[in-house]
Scaffold this motif. Structure first.
Motif, mmCIF file in Angstrom:
data_model
loop_
_atom_site.group_PDB
_atom_site.id
_atom_site.type_symbol
_atom_site.label_atom_id
_atom_site.label_comp_id
_atom_site.label_asym_id
_atom_site.label_seq_id
_atom_site.Cartn_x
_atom_site.Cartn_y
_atom_site.Cartn_z
ATOM 1 N N SER A 147 0.819 -1.219 0.000
ATOM 2 C CA SER A 147 0.000 0.000 0.000
ATOM 3 C C SER A 147 0.851 1.266 0.000
ATOM 4 O O SER A 147 0.352 2.348 -0.342
ATOM 5 C CB SER A 147 -0.928 0.007 1.226
ATOM 6 O OG SER A 147 -0.173 -0.035 2.425
ATOM 7 N N ASP A 148 2.135 1.159 0.369
ATOM 8 C CA ASP A 148 3.022 2.330 0.388
ATOM 9 C C ASP A 148 3.657 2.614 -0.965
ATOM 10 O O ASP A 148 4.378 3.609 -1.120
ATOM 11 C CB ASP A 148 4.143 2.127 1.415
ATOM 12 C CG ASP A 148 3.661 2.298 2.848
ATOM 13 O OD1 ASP A 148 2.480 2.635 3.038
ATOM 14 O OD2 ASP A 148 4.465 2.075 3.777
ATOM 15 N N THR A 154 3.092 2.982 -5.184
ATOM 16 C CA THR A 154 2.105 3.212 -6.238
ATOM 17 C C THR A 154 2.420 2.327 -7.440
ATOM 18 O O THR A 154 3.522 2.372 -7.996
ATOM 19 C CB THR A 154 2.118 4.684 -6.672
ATOM 20 O OG1 THR A 154 1.876 5.502 -5.532
ATOM 21 C CG2 THR A 154 1.044 4.935 -7.723
ATOM 22 N N THR A 174 1.572 0.986 -11.364
ATOM 23 C CA THR A 174 0.951 1.456 -12.598
ATOM 24 C C THR A 174 -0.376 0.732 -12.798
ATOM 25 O O THR A 174 -0.615 -0.338 -12.237
ATOM 26 C CB THR A 174 1.868 1.191 -13.801
ATOM 27 O OG1 THR A 174 2.148 -0.216 -13.865
ATOM 28 C CG2 THR A 174 3.163 1.967 -13.672
ATOM 29 N N SER A 175 -1.240 1.327 -13.561
ATOM 30 C CA SER A 175 -2.579 0.773 -13.782
ATOM 31 C C SER A 175 -2.485 -0.666 -14.285
ATOM 32 O O SER A 175 -1.807 -0.956 -15.264
ATOM 33 C CB SER A 175 -3.341 1.629 -14.793
ATOM 34 O OG SER A 175 -4.613 1.075 -15.052
ATOM 35 N N GLN A 216 9.064 -0.419 -8.599
ATOM 36 C CA GLN A 216 8.617 0.903 -9.061
ATOM 37 C C GLN A 216 9.623 1.510 -10.030
ATOM 38 O O GLN A 216 9.262 2.044 -11.083
ATOM 39 C CB GLN A 216 8.441 1.838 -7.861
ATOM 40 C CG GLN A 216 7.034 1.892 -7.315
ATOM 41 C CD GLN A 216 6.882 3.040 -6.335
ATOM 42 O OE1 GLN A 216 7.852 3.510 -5.739
ATOM 43 N NE2 GLN A 216 5.668 3.506 -6.167
#
Length: 652
Positions: free
Chosen positions: A31-32, A34, A36-37, A639
């Motif tokens: 959750s920390d 992000t 990509t879609s 990421q």
């Protein structure tokens, strides 16, 4: 092909406590970061014992084999004490889970009359810990977000090969009896203590014993398979009197139908089944290490003393001395004085002792005598402390040193009294001197680590290693023994004649002419002949002897650096052979720097773990710090990789 939609693949090799904790930390930390879609993460959990607990904690082992810590302490969840960077995800301890699941922690004729069946102060069986691991994995899979998919592989990883595509590195990982490898963006190795081949010394000993028709079992966990090789009525020599020794005792006695019972006066006795071997017990010290304190009965610490003889600054200064032998001598003397100081502080500051006002006088004389003489050891305590309460640390650590008994019966009598005294001490409501000594050792351990971190010179590693080893040896001797009910049972086994103590350092005496081999006691004029020799201790071999194929590959990658053999690490706190890793867990590859794809977690890395054994509740376990750092770095690297691919797509 849209490479942005390819899943990010993580392989965790090993599903024991380290591997499962790493899995939990990846799930907790996602959750920390992000994504990509549409980005997915696939985690391959690889362990041949998957679904069976683990190699160390199999669910099908005898329930008579216990863990060494209270069930209320054992956990794989972070809690309010945890200060790792990732989110805290609370969950039940082993004891809480067992109570909720209706599982039996353990059964014992001594404990059953003192605490309830699901008390947090009851020891749990090792098989129950295996069931907890199985449940934990199920719970992790059920609680994982939709972006994470977990694949289970009940197989052994047998080969790992580095590869790259463009600027993206990855690993090919082959599983046993599977023709095609798994393409992994990251591999996290968490095998724990892997299997080892015999050392040259062990192989020589095995051949020698076989020539006399004596079997040899090398170091490693006690298992029913190993125990069955010893037939009823055989004579077996157990070398080592630590935790593995007590596991073998159960496998040779209660697992074979023997039973403990209490006489009318409360004395514990053993009723043999007739299927036991005759057990001879021997070790380097000749005695069991003292059991850990049992909180329902023992007295808590009155207050914690402040170190007077040691500090991180002192250890830095001593490490820089050119006379290494003198520096170590002073360090050991100061550390011994510190342990004694903490002990007497506890003894003389209880409410009863404080009323007599003894402590201020004792403290002044004790500190001043340290600078001028050795009176702090004997003469100062003799002025203020009753003889039964005085601390003789060298004798406590090696009680059989310089002792020679007239015969084996005299040694047995002394050993039973020694075991009783050790148990009475940790169950004492009179004083908490043992806790005070543990507190002193903890303070010194932290001071040594701070000093080692502040000193960047490799030449001083040997000093820090020796100082750390002294602290760990004393701590293990004082508190690393089997649970006190098991030591009480050892007394009963001695009374029944099933176990005979040989004392310290029994030596082998072979007569090739008549084809006989005997073991000579180092504590009494006696010798015995046996059918089996069992190394009743955990394996502690160099990693270079591992038979784990993936670890062998990792050792080859780790080779490099001046004066460094494959996989050997001269860490800040020891010269044990460990895998050299970065603080984030990345494998260091000699002069090639940190690996981008391979991580290692566990005790066999250069990252020190100060809390022994499994993670414990409410202790801010540094095991969680390790697995959390690795999980967060793996997710951060994911990421970064996705950003790189996104920018390269924009350029095409």
């Amino acid at each position: 092909m849209d490479t942005k939609q390819d899943p990010f693949v993580i392989a965790i090799v090993g599903a024991g406590p380290f591997g499962l904790s790493t899995l939990e930390r990846v799930i907790a930390n996602i959750s920390d970061f992000t994504l990509t879609s549409g980005q997915k993460i696939e985690i391959h959990l690889i362990d041949p014992y998957l679904g069976q607990g683990s190699r160390t904690w199999p669910v099908d082992q005898s329930a008579q084999l216990w863990m060494n810590s209270h069930s209320g302490l054992m956990t794989l969840f972070t809690d309010n004490s945890s200060t790792c960077h990732g989110p805290i995800r609370k969950g039940p301890t082993l004891q809480e889970w067992a109570a909720d699941a209706g599982e039996t922690l353990s059964t014992d004729v001594t404990l059953d009359g003192l605490v309830g069946p699901v008390s947090p102060y009851r020891w749990a069986s090792r098989s129950l810990m295996g069931k907890y691991l199985v449940w934990f994995l199920d719970h992790m899979e059920d609680s994982a977000p939709e972006s994470i998919r977990i694949h289970r592989h009940g197989r052994e990883a047998v080969r790992m090969l580095s590869a790259s595509h463009g600027d993206r590195d990855f690993e090919w990982l082959w599983l046993k009896e599977k023709p095609y490898p798994i393409r992994c963006d990251r591999v996290i190795l968490a095998q724990g203590r892997p299997p080892f081949r015999l050392s040259h010394e062990q192989e020589t000993q095995r051949r020698t014993l076989r020539s006399f028709d004596v079997s040899y079992e090398p170091p490693g966990p006690a298992t029913e398979e190993k125990a069955t090789r010893v037939r009823p009525g055989d004579s077996v020599l157990l070398r080592g009197m630590g935790l593995t020794f007590f596991d073998y005792l159960q496998l040779f006695t209660t697992v074979r139908g023997g039973a403990f019972h209490r006489l009318a006066d409360g004395t514990l006795r053993y009723a043999p089944s007739g299927l036991e071997p005759h057990i001879f017990a021997v070790s380097r010290r000749g005695v069991c290490t003292r059991p850990m304190r049992w909180w329902p009965i023992g007295k808590p610490l009155t207050s914690c003393a402040t170190p007077q003889f040691t500090s991180s600054e002192l250890f830095v200064r001593l490490a820089k001395q050119t006379d290494r032998e003198e520096a170590l001598r002073e360090a050991r003397q100061r550390m011994e004085a510190e342990v004694c100081y903490f002990y007497y502080h506890e003894l003389l500051t209880t409410r009863e002792a404080a009323a007599e006002g003894v402590w201020p006088k004792f403290r002044t004389e004790f500190i001043s005598s340290f600078a001028d003489s050795t009176e702090w050891r004997d003469q100062v305590p003799a002025k203020y402390v009753a003889s039964d309460d005085r601390l003789d640390l060298p004798r406590l650590l090696d009680p059989l040193d310089d002792k020679l008994f007239p015969d084996l019966p005299a040694l047995q009598f002394w050993m039973r009294r020694h075991i009783a005294a050790s148990i009475n001490q940790i169950l004492s409501t009179k004083n908490a001197g043992d806790l005070a000594m543990r507190s002193a050792l903890s303070c010194m351990s932290e001071a040594i680590l701070r000093a080692a971190d502040a000193d960047s010179s490799d030449r001083n590693v040997e000093f820090f290693d020796a100082a750390t080893r002294w602290v760990r040896t004393v701590l293990s001797t004082l508190t690393g023994g089997a649970p006190w009910p098991r030591q009480l049972e050892l007394q009963a086994l001695s009374h029944s004649g099933v176990v005979t103590f040989l004392g310290r350092g029994a030596s082998m005496s072979a007569d090739q002419g008549v084809g006989s081999m005997r073991w000579v006691s180092g504590s009494a004029p006696a010798n015995v002949e046996v059918n089996h020799v069992v190394e009743a201790r955990q394996a502690s071999a160099p990693l270079g002897l591992t038979t784990d194929a993936v670890l062998q590959e990792v050792l080859r990658r780790a080779e490099g650096g001046a004066g460094r053999s494959a996989g050997t690490v001269v860490s800040r706190t020891g010269r044990e052979q460990r895998l050299d890793v970065a603080p984030t867990g990345n494998l260091l590859r000699g002069g090639a720097g940190a690996s981008r794809t391979v991580y290692v977690v566990g005790f066999d890395t250069s990252i020190p773990i100060h809390t022994p054994g499994l993670p414990r509740a409410d202790t801010d376990s540094d095991i969680f710090h390790m697995t959390d750092r690795v999980a967060r770095h793996v997710l951060a690297s994911m990421q970064q990789a996705e950003r790189g691919f996104a920018s390269s797509d924009g350029q095409q």
